[in-house]
Design an enzyme around this catalytic site. Structure first.
Site, PDB file in Angstrom:
ATOM      1  N   LYS A 195       0.856  -1.186   0.000  1.00  0.00           N
ATOM      2  CA  LYS A 195       0.000   0.000   0.000  1.00  0.00           C
ATOM      3  C   LYS A 195       0.889   1.231   0.000  1.00  0.00           C
ATOM      4  CE  LYS A 195      -3.584   2.326   2.680  1.00  0.00           C
ATOM      5  NZ  LYS A 195      -4.533   2.219   3.787  1.00  0.00           N
ATOM      6  N   LYS A 248      -2.250  -1.502  -3.856  1.00  0.00           N
ATOM      7  CA  LYS A 248      -3.127  -0.342  -3.792  1.00  0.00           C
ATOM      8  C   LYS A 248      -2.315   0.926  -3.868  1.00  0.00           C
ATOM      9  CE  LYS A 248      -6.011   1.900  -0.414  1.00  0.00           C
ATOM     10  NZ  LYS A 248      -6.467   1.950   0.927  1.00  0.00           N
TER      11      LYS A 248
HETATM   12  C1  PBG Z   1      -7.586   3.041   5.649  1.00  0.00           C
HETATM   13  C2  PBG Z   1      -7.852   3.004   4.197  1.00  0.00           C
HETATM   14  C3  PBG Z   1      -7.683   4.025   3.252  1.00  0.00           C
HETATM   15  C4  PBG Z   1      -8.170   3.511   2.041  1.00  0.00           C
HETATM   16  C5  PBG Z   1      -8.578   2.217   2.284  1.00  0.00           C
HETATM   17  N1  PBG Z   1      -8.351   1.917   3.613  1.00  0.00           N
HETATM   18  C6  PBG Z   1      -7.215   5.424   3.409  1.00  0.00           C
HETATM   19  C7  PBG Z   1      -5.801   5.715   3.634  1.00  0.00           C
HETATM   20  O1  PBG Z   1      -4.960   4.842   3.818  1.00  0.00           O
HETATM   21  O2  PBG Z   1      -5.498   6.909   3.678  1.00  0.00           O
HETATM   22  C8  PBG Z   1      -8.240   4.258   0.741  1.00  0.00           C
HETATM   23  C9  PBG Z   1      -9.275   3.742  -0.216  1.00  0.00           C
HETATM   24  C10 PBG Z   1      -9.576   4.646  -1.365  1.00  0.00           C
HETATM   25  O3  PBG Z   1      -8.931   5.701  -1.574  1.00  0.00           O
HETATM   26  O4  PBG Z   1     -10.492   4.303  -2.108  1.00  0.00           O
HETATM   27  N2  PBG Z   1      -6.270   3.140   6.027  1.00  0.00           N
END
Ligand code: PBG
Length: 326
Positions: A195, A248
């Site tokens: 991520k 992601k």
């Molecule tokens: C929680 C989380 C996030 C997203 C999914 N889980 C936000 C982040 O990490 O800032 C983002 C999902 C999206 O942008 O569609 N940590």
């Protein structure tokens, strides 16, 4: 005159031929639809920066899930918007927290729906970070315990799968151990293994009201410049017991999806995130692109890169297209 010996155009002459040799196909079976759940009753609020995506109250989940099933979508990923936040994100593992309520409601009313929960603290902390803060820093090891408690509470509420998205080191091992100790050894973990610290999460942070109140997430989410590090992160999660590896965001990281597909034999998921969705919606609204065609091409490219599972706010729209005869 020299003629080309091989003419690729021969196989592109009509739709039947193109269909016959098509290498990649999207299927509704691989789509996961994210849902934002809030407290209250009978409320459905559209998220301004994500047209077509709504925050809904627990009582409206059944209708939403039935709509998804009718379109062939059999999996949802839940995000919670709690009423109260605090420094350590206690709402994330509260017995009657928003996600716990949502999971119980869904599994009671629509048991055939596969319910996946996002395991993170940022929606539940008043500072908006994904862990608890000690000495002005997100404390890794103190956070692990809270995350494991959160995952366990989701499983106890009836979740079919948990998806930790916090990016703390060692959380897969910790969550796996706690689930196993409590007889949830058959609940899989879909790890947000890779991520990135991405600007593409902007609209999500509006939707979930979880933008960090100070600093940013670069001390725990990955540097977008790093590809090899993705393999290291994924290896750790595999060793710790992850069942599915997620990348992601998706489109800016197709190379990473392809590398994970190549290197690992676990299923690979890709999260087509809020900003990626919002950009297509915005350009389509302006009439600058054909939104539907760009959506399909985008999701297809994620699949072609190697993703088995695609998490996308477009799931319903895509499912409608897949349902209609072509
Ligand atoms: C929680 C989380 C996030 C997203 C999914 N889980 C936000 C982040 O990490 O800032 C983002 C999902 C999206 O942008 O569609 N940590």
């Amino acid at each position: 005159m020299v003629f080309p010996e091989y003419r690729p155009r021969r196989l592109r002459r009509n739709s039947a031929l193109r269909g016959l040799i098509r290498e990649t196909r999207l299927s509704v079976d691989q789509l996961v639809y994210p849902l934002f759940v809030m407290t209250g009753t009978q409320k459905r609020e559209e998220i301004v920066s994500m047209p077509g995506v709504f925050r809904i109250t627990v009582d409206l989940l059944e209708k939403e899930a039935r709509e998804c099933l009718a379109l062939g979508i059999k999996s949802v990923l839940l995000f919670g918007l709690p009423d109260k936040k605090d420094g350590v994100g206690s709402g994330a593992h509260a017995k009657n927290g928003i996600i716990q309520q949502a999971v119980r409601e869904l599994k009671k009313k629509v048991p055939e729906m596969l319910v996946i929960t996002d395991v993170c603290l940022c929606e539940y902390t008043d500072h908006g970070h994904c862990g608890c803060i000690i000495d002005n820093d997100v404390d890794n090891d103190a956070t692990l315990e809270i995350l494991a408690k959160t995952a366990l509470s989701h499983a106890q509420a009836g979740a079919d799968m948990v998806a930790p998205s916090d990016m703390m080191d060692g959380r897969i091992a910790e969550i796996r151990a706690v689930l196993d100790e409590n007889n949830f050894e058959s609940i899989p973990i879909m790890s947000y293994a890779v991520k990135y610290a991405s600007a593409f999460y902007g609209p999500f942070r509006d939707a979930a009201e979880c933008a960090p109140q100070f600093g940013d997430r670069r001390s725990y989410q990955m540097d977008p410049a790093n590809g090899r590090e993705a393999l290291r992160e994924a290896t750790l999660d595999v060793d710790e017991g992850a069942d599915i590896l997620m990348v992601k965001p998706a489109v800016a990281y197709l190379d990473v999806i392809a590398r994970l597909r190549e290197e690992f034999d676990l299923p690979v998921a890709a999260y087509h995130v809020s900003g990626e969705y919002a950009m297509i919606k915005a350009a389509a609204e302006k009439g600058w692109i054909d939104g539907e065609k760009v959506m399909e091409e985008t999701l297809l490219s994620i699949k072609r890169a190697g993703a088995d599972i695609i998490i996308t706010y477009f799931a319903k729209e895509m499912a409608k297209i897949l349902q209609s005869p072509r």
